[in-house]
Design an enzyme around this catalytic site. Sequence first.
Site, PDB file in Angstrom:
ATOM      1  N   HIS A  16      27.731  17.843   0.842  1.00  0.00           N
ATOM      2  CA  HIS A  16      26.723  17.621   1.853  1.00  0.00           C
ATOM      3  C   HIS A  16      25.774  18.796   1.944  1.00  0.00           C
ATOM      4  CE1 HIS A  16      28.114  19.180   5.616  1.00  0.00           C
ATOM      5  NE2 HIS A  16      29.443  18.247   5.420  1.00  0.00           N
ATOM      6  N   CYS A  50      34.520  19.360   4.896  1.00  0.00           N
ATOM      7  CA  CYS A  50      33.937  19.143   3.767  1.00  0.00           C
ATOM      8  C   CYS A  50      33.510  20.395   3.109  1.00  0.00           C
ATOM      9  CB  CYS A  50      32.504  18.361   4.236  1.00  0.00           C
ATOM     10  SG  CYS A  50      32.898  17.120   5.018  1.00  0.00           S
TER      11      CYS A  50
END
Length: 418
Positions: A148, A156
Site C-alpha cells: 500500500h 505490510c
Amino acid sequence: MKIPTHILAPLMLTLFLAACQGSSIDDLSPNGAGTQLPDKLVKSMKAKGMSTTSPVMFRIFKEENVLEVWKRKDNGRYDMVTSYQICKWSGKLGPKFIEGDRQAPEGFYAVRPAQMNPKSSYYLSFNTGFPNALDRTLGRTGANLMVHGACSSSGCYSMTDGQVAQIYAFARDAFKGGQESIQLEAFPFRMTAANMARYRDDPNYAFWKNLKEGYDHFEITKVPPKVDVCEKKYVFNHTSDPNAPIAATSACPPADQPESLKMAYQSYQSSYETAFSSMVGKGRIQPPSRSIQGLTEAKIIADWSARRARGERVTQEPPSLSPQDKDAASKPQVMVRLASAVAADKAKEEREASKRSRMTRMTASAAPMSIPTTTPAPAVQQPASAPQTTAALTSGAPAAAAEQPAPAKKAWWKIIGN
C-alpha cells in the site's frame, strides 16, 4: 428529489468524458486508482515486446528494499520493466509467524482482482494473499497484509503514494488484459550464493532454501513458476498438469517435469554449489541483517503488540532476540530469559492485585471500635515486637498497619512509554 442544474451539468460532463475515453466509473474513484502509466514506461514496454495489458508479476526483496515489476514479452518469457525502492516494510528478515508479530510475509502469493482496494485508507492497496496454503498448513496467522501507499507499515510493504499508483496501474491493466492472478514473490534478500552463505546459520535458513528453489526456477526460465504445496513445503513446476491434485500436508506426488527443465535446473544447481562453497571458505564479507528468531520471538513481539494496543506502557521498539541486537547479544540465554520474563511479569501483577484485594476485604470486615463513655484505664503498653490486632488496624490512627504494599517494580521492557 430534483438535482440542481449547476450540480447535474458537471456530473454529466464527467460521465460523458469517461465514456468517450473508454474509462469506467471505477476509474473515477478517489486515491488515483485511474492513474495511467507514464509514457516513458509505456514506450519501454513496447520496445521489449510488451503491451500495457500483458501479464505482470511482482518480486520483493526485503534486504535490498526493492519491489520489481516484470511483464511477459511476446515470446512468453518475462523481463523486468522497472523497480521501486520500498519506502518501509515491517519487522525483520524472515517469515510471518503469528498475528501481531509485525512481520511482513515472505513466500509465493497470488493477487486476484478482488484483492485490489482503490479506496484504501493508505491511498491505494492490494492484499498480498497471506496466509496462503503453506502458511495455513504451518499454523501461521495474520490478516490484511498489504502492499500500500502512505509510507507507513505494521506488517505490510509500504510505498510512496506515487509509487503505489504505478504499481496499482500495472496490476489493473493486466487484469483488464485477462490475467486472472498475479504472482507476488517476497524474498528476504536476493538469493545468490554469497547471500545464502551469509545466512547459513540463521534459524530461517531451511525455509529460505525452500524459497530459493522457486527463485531458481524463475532465474532459469524467466517464467513465474507453478507453485504447489505438499509435505508442508513449496514445490515448483512439479507437475505439468495445472489441475493435478496436490495436498499441502500429503506426500508429494512423483515429479512430472520436462527433461529440458530438469537438466537446466541440475546445471544451475551445480554452478551454485561451487559458488556457495567458495563463499563459505572466504567467510562473511558483509554481516547479516537482523532476522526474526523463530516462533519464540514472534510470540514475545505479539505480546508486546497486544500490551501496546491496550494502552500499557511498553518500550518504543518491540523486544528482540536477534543476535545482531546489541542488547540481546550481551545477555546469555536471552531467548529463555525474555520468554520467562513475559510470564513472570504477568504473574507478579496478578499477585499484587490479589494482595490488594485481600487487604481491602480484611479492612472492610473488621468490627468498628465503640467509643468509651468513661475515662479508660491506662493502656498496657505492648512490647515493640507484638503483632498489631484487628482493632488496632481499624482504630482512628491509620498508621503503618493500613499501609498498602509498595508498588512492584516495572519489568524492564515496560519502563519506557510510547
